[in-house]
Design an enzyme around this catalytic site. Structure first.
Site, PDB file in Angstrom:
ATOM      1  N   ARG A  51       0.858  -1.191   0.000  1.00  0.00           N
ATOM      2  CA  ARG A  51       0.000   0.000   0.000  1.00  0.00           C
ATOM      3  C   ARG A  51       0.889   1.235   0.000  1.00  0.00           C
ATOM      4  O   ARG A  51       1.342   1.718   1.035  1.00  0.00           O
ATOM      5  CB  ARG A  51      -0.897  -0.002   1.245  1.00  0.00           C
ATOM      6  CG  ARG A  51      -1.814   1.198   1.340  1.00  0.00           C
ATOM      7  CD  ARG A  51      -2.881   1.231   0.271  1.00  0.00           C
ATOM      8  NE  ARG A  51      -3.858   0.154   0.451  1.00  0.00           N
ATOM      9  CZ  ARG A  51      -4.711  -0.234  -0.508  1.00  0.00           C
ATOM     10  NH1 ARG A  51      -4.713   0.369  -1.688  1.00  0.00           N
ATOM     11  NH2 ARG A  51      -5.561  -1.220  -0.277  1.00  0.00           N
ATOM     12  N   ARG A  77       1.625  -6.840  -9.803  1.00  0.00           N
ATOM     13  CA  ARG A  77       2.095  -6.223  -8.554  1.00  0.00           C
ATOM     14  C   ARG A  77       2.340  -7.247  -7.448  1.00  0.00           C
ATOM     15  O   ARG A  77       2.891  -6.897  -6.415  1.00  0.00           O
ATOM     16  CB  ARG A  77       1.143  -5.112  -8.087  1.00  0.00           C
ATOM     17  CG  ARG A  77      -0.228  -5.564  -7.645  1.00  0.00           C
ATOM     18  CD  ARG A  77      -1.043  -4.383  -7.087  1.00  0.00           C
ATOM     19  NE  ARG A  77      -2.394  -4.783  -6.725  1.00  0.00           N
ATOM     20  CZ  ARG A  77      -3.230  -4.051  -6.012  1.00  0.00           C
ATOM     21  NH1 ARG A  77      -2.862  -2.865  -5.560  1.00  0.00           N
ATOM     22  NH2 ARG A  77      -4.447  -4.485  -5.739  1.00  0.00           N
ATOM     23  N   HIS A 146       0.329   3.164 -10.782  1.00  0.00           N
ATOM     24  CA  HIS A 146      -0.616   3.607  -9.740  1.00  0.00           C
ATOM     25  C   HIS A 146       0.137   4.395  -8.662  1.00  0.00           C
ATOM     26  O   HIS A 146       0.276   3.936  -7.520  1.00  0.00           O
ATOM     27  CB  HIS A 146      -1.258   2.349  -9.167  1.00  0.00           C
ATOM     28  CG  HIS A 146      -2.409   2.523  -8.239  1.00  0.00           C
ATOM     29  ND1 HIS A 146      -2.400   3.367  -7.155  1.00  0.00           N
ATOM     30  CD2 HIS A 146      -3.619   1.919  -8.233  1.00  0.00           C
ATOM     31  CE1 HIS A 146      -3.554   3.265  -6.520  1.00  0.00           C
ATOM     32  NE2 HIS A 146      -4.312   2.402  -7.151  1.00  0.00           N
ATOM     33  N   ASP A 189     -12.663   8.891  -6.941  1.00  0.00           N
ATOM     34  CA  ASP A 189     -12.157   7.753  -7.707  1.00  0.00           C
ATOM     35  C   ASP A 189     -12.617   7.957  -9.150  1.00  0.00           C
ATOM     36  O   ASP A 189     -13.758   7.651  -9.494  1.00  0.00           O
ATOM     37  CB  ASP A 189     -12.731   6.448  -7.103  1.00  0.00           C
ATOM     38  CG  ASP A 189     -12.033   5.220  -7.654  1.00  0.00           C
ATOM     39  OD1 ASP A 189     -11.198   5.353  -8.565  1.00  0.00           O
ATOM     40  OD2 ASP A 189     -12.340   4.117  -7.160  1.00  0.00           O
ATOM     41  N   GLU A 247      -2.621   8.479 -11.274  1.00  0.00           N
ATOM     42  CA  GLU A 247      -2.156   7.299 -12.001  1.00  0.00           C
ATOM     43  C   GLU A 247      -2.264   7.550 -13.502  1.00  0.00           C
ATOM     44  O   GLU A 247      -3.157   8.278 -13.939  1.00  0.00           O
ATOM     45  CB  GLU A 247      -3.028   6.095 -11.621  1.00  0.00           C
ATOM     46  CG  GLU A 247      -3.213   5.951 -10.117  1.00  0.00           C
ATOM     47  CD  GLU A 247      -4.398   5.075  -9.727  1.00  0.00           C
ATOM     48  OE1 GLU A 247      -4.691   4.110 -10.464  1.00  0.00           O
ATOM     49  OE2 GLU A 247      -5.029   5.355  -8.695  1.00  0.00           O
TER      50      GLU A 247
HETATM   51  C1  BG6 Z   1      -7.551   2.927  -7.706  1.00  0.00           C
HETATM   52  C2  BG6 Z   1      -8.927   2.513  -8.123  1.00  0.00           C
HETATM   53  O1  BG6 Z   1      -6.736   2.980  -8.819  1.00  0.00           O
HETATM   54  O2  BG6 Z   1      -7.021   1.961  -6.801  1.00  0.00           O
HETATM   55  C3  BG6 Z   1      -9.794   2.389  -6.886  1.00  0.00           C
HETATM   56  O3  BG6 Z   1      -9.465   3.447  -9.032  1.00  0.00           O
HETATM   57  C4  BG6 Z   1      -9.164   1.429  -5.901  1.00  0.00           C
HETATM   58  O4  BG6 Z   1     -11.096   1.953  -7.259  1.00  0.00           O
HETATM   59  C5  BG6 Z   1      -7.747   1.869  -5.601  1.00  0.00           C
HETATM   60  O5  BG6 Z   1      -9.935   1.409  -4.712  1.00  0.00           O
HETATM   61  C6  BG6 Z   1      -6.991   0.951  -4.650  1.00  0.00           C
HETATM   62  O6  BG6 Z   1      -7.016  -0.363  -5.099  1.00  0.00           O
HETATM   63  P1  BG6 Z   1      -6.385  -1.522  -4.244  1.00  0.00           P
HETATM   64  O7  BG6 Z   1      -6.700  -2.808  -4.961  1.00  0.00           O
HETATM   65  O8  BG6 Z   1      -4.904  -1.280  -4.194  1.00  0.00           O
HETATM   66  O9  BG6 Z   1      -7.000  -1.452  -2.868  1.00  0.00           O
END
Ligand code: BG6
Length: 275
Positions: A51, A77, A146, A189, A247
């Site tokens: 994260r 990933r 991302h 989002d 992103e």
């Molecule tokens: C973003 C998406 O790119 O990533 C969101 O648009 C999503 O919808 C977010 O919640 C996080 O995704 P994840 O899978 O890493 O929790």
């Protein structure tokens, strides 16, 4: 199984940490100031996504175009990538990672492909991801870099470069059109139908983050705000004001199709300007 420690790269003004797992740029600081955001609650285990930093979403984005693919954001990933190059020259270090169909056939099954990812660490951060089709049939994919950016207070930033762009609001499921800068006042989002240069002006940290992309059709802007942050176990309840995802990618109806012998590159660069 817990991840091995990331590689640490130091150049004149910057320090980066990069995991081979996911070819994941985890952190990048410039003059000791974090530019990428990392959650204090992130989990560092094989099979789980980190994260923060810059996850690579491939070969699908979120739940994919069908809306039912797992794991979210694809397998890249959470795959082990191979470091195939390391070049150091005049203030910039370039790491080159590769993921192949031969080593990871489950990632995009039935196709023959190679993904190469170049991470250039220096006074700017430059990322370039190339997907090549070496097989005998077409294949399609979604892709996004991302990036999680550190901001002083997401409620005070202005995101420029998207004025007039249409977007899908994934919170309301409506299509909208952007007027002026993007500001964050609630869970956000959005998949914008535009990529290129996006500038994040941050009055609290006194800087602008200039994001340049090439080969992307979409910009995704994401901040989970209070409730969604609270619902994610790997995201601290109070961390959301300090982060913003900007992103770059090719997602939904902008997915890429590669014919045999074709390759496509997505580039994402971040430069910091003090204000
Ligand atoms: C973003 C998406 O790119 O990533 C969101 O648009 C999503 O919808 C977010 O919640 C996080 O995704 P994840 O899978 O890493 O929790």
């Amino acid at each position: 199984m817990t991840l091995d420690a990331p590689r640490e790269v130091r150049t004149g003004r910057s320090v980066a940490k990069v995991y081979d797992y996911g070819a994941h740029v985890w952190s990048w600081t410039l003059d000791s100031e974090p530019v990428l955001w990392t959650s204090e609650r992130s989990v560092f285990e094989h099979g789980k996504a980190l994260r923060g930093g810059v996850p690579i979403c491939w070969p699908w984005f979120g739940p994919g175009r069908s809306g039912n693919l797992t794991p979210a954001h694809g397998l890249a990933r959470i795959s082990d990538w191979t470091l195939t190059g390391l070049d150091e020259s005049s203030g910039t270090t370039v790491l080159r990672y590769t993921l192949t169909a031969a080593a990871s056939p489950e990632v995009l099954s039935g196709a023959d492909w190679t993904v190469t990812y170049e991470v250039s660490i220096g006074d700017d951060l430059e990322l370039a991801l190339t997907v090549a089709n070496q097989g005998e049939t077409d294949f399609s994919y979604e892709l996004a870099l991302h990036a999680y950016l550190t901001v002083g207070d997401v409620r005070q930033v202005a995101i420029g470069g998207l004025d007039g762009a249409t977007y899908l609001d994934k919170v309301t499921r409506q299509r909208e059109s952007q007027t002026g800068d993007v500001t964050i006042t609630a869970e956000t989002d959005r998949v914008y139908d535009r990529a290129g240069e996006v500038v994040v002006t941050d009055p609290v940290l006194g800087r602008r983050l200039r994001i340049r992309t090439e080969g992307a059709a979409n910009t995704v802007v994401w901040n989970p705000w209070v409730a969604k942050a609270g619902a994610m176990p790997d995201f601290g309840d109070d961390e959301w004001p300090g982060m913003l995802c900007v992103e770059a990618g090719n997602v939904l109806d902008q997915a890429v199709t590669l014919a045999p012998g074709e390759a496509a590159t997505l580039r994402y660069g971040v430069a910091v300007e003090l204000t």
